[in-house]
Write an enzyme that holds these catalytic residues in place. Sequence first.
Site, PDB file in Angstrom:
ATOM      1  N   CYS A 132       0.842  -1.206   0.000  1.00  0.00           N
ATOM      2  CA  CYS A 132       0.000   0.000   0.000  1.00  0.00           C
ATOM      3  C   CYS A 132       0.874   1.251   0.000  1.00  0.00           C
ATOM      4  O   CYS A 132       1.373   1.670   1.041  1.00  0.00           O
ATOM      5  CB  CYS A 132      -0.937  -0.016   1.210  1.00  0.00           C
ATOM      6  SG  CYS A 132      -1.986   1.440   1.313  1.00  0.00           S
ATOM      7  N   CYS A 135      -0.420   4.144   2.085  1.00  0.00           N
ATOM      8  CA  CYS A 135      -0.194   3.985   3.527  1.00  0.00           C
ATOM      9  C   CYS A 135       1.274   4.223   3.890  1.00  0.00           C
ATOM     10  O   CYS A 135       1.569   4.842   4.908  1.00  0.00           O
ATOM     11  CB  CYS A 135      -0.547   2.575   3.998  1.00  0.00           C
ATOM     12  SG  CYS A 135      -2.042   1.908   3.278  1.00  0.00           S
ATOM     13  N   ASP A 136       2.187   3.694   3.092  1.00  0.00           N
ATOM     14  CA  ASP A 136       3.575   3.583   3.536  1.00  0.00           C
ATOM     15  C   ASP A 136       4.571   4.452   2.767  1.00  0.00           C
ATOM     16  O   ASP A 136       5.746   4.499   3.128  1.00  0.00           O
ATOM     17  CB  ASP A 136       4.035   2.110   3.437  1.00  0.00           C
ATOM     18  CG  ASP A 136       3.204   1.208   4.340  1.00  0.00           C
ATOM     19  OD1 ASP A 136       2.720   1.706   5.377  1.00  0.00           O
ATOM     20  OD2 ASP A 136       3.031   0.027   4.010  1.00  0.00           O
TER      21      ASP A 136
END
Length: 309
Positions: A132, A135-136
């Site tokens: 992701c 997200c990261d």
Amino acid sequence: MVENVIIIGSGPAGLGAAIYTAREDFKPLVITGVPAGGQLLLTTKVENIPGFPDGIDGPEFIDNMIKQAEKFGARMVNENVVDIDFSSRPYKVKTESQTFETHTMIIATGANARLLGIPSEMEHMGVGVSTCATCDGAFFRGKDVTVVGGGDTAMEDSLFLTRFCPTVTIVHRRGEFRASKAMQQKVLSSPKIKVVWDSEVLEIQGKEKEGGVTGVRIKNNKTGAESVIPCKGVFIAIGHVPNTKFLAGKLKLDDLGYIITKNEVLTDIPGVFVAGDNQDRYYRQAGTASAAGIKAALRVREYFQNLSK
Ligand code: NDP
């Protein structure tokens, strides 16, 4: 005993639904799947869930949601669902060891990121390997990264990562992308993105104890030549698989297996609702999934309110 509501799944969607239905005093039964927790179990720190200014580890976030749901009366069964029967009321939900009956149901089984299936991938998952970018990505500020895949997600992830990373190398197994032309053009005209065609990833190199990922070893499918791309992070963007196999022939699924819903959470079957990534090809975030779980829970409340009118 016939349950008021059975929730299938224990990611943010299922547990969001569990907290809300528990607070309605429906005493939800959550069949968590094994292991409980879904995709967030594959992450370390999550920094984009509203309300956590210092971030929170994915497994800890799930654990907190389970505790919150149990505090209000939710019950957890740590098993997998193997079959469902919608043909008569109450509905039946079969796990590996027992069969439950229920008036309503929220199906929140999620979607798993497709993985390469090489051993070093799981070794670095959440600490150098991610599924992701949204997200990261910010964890890789100032670092070179590799993205694997050739679809729209790989394109979108690569473009997003150029905000943080000096170079983004896309490794794709064929000589052309599957992604939409518009996305391809953006990627191919980005000075920060390099594409390595016709290549597959053999190994993600590096040792967690020695500073993490150092590169990916790849093989050119046409020439057989092997080489190493130095990088600190690897984003796997090769698609998702919704966890809906057991629903084939019972609910409407699209060509990729995602559940077809109305108004996000409604199905054609009375009292049966859906929440989260098993019907969402697009957003796929912990926040959007838990919001979907909450919407499904409010539909359960509406369902019982309508019965008592
Ligand atoms: P896709 O299934 O579209 O693409 C997956 C990519 O990964 C393909 O290029 C495929 O290669 C490659 N791949 C699959 N398995 C492997 C493997 N084992 N090893 C190496 N490579 C592999 O998935 P996406 O997540 O990209 O997109 C899913 C859907 O969501 C699509 O319909 C897409 O259009 C949509 N989407 C739309 C966006 C937008 O409009 N902004 C953004 C993101 C997604 P190959 O091409 O050779 O099969």
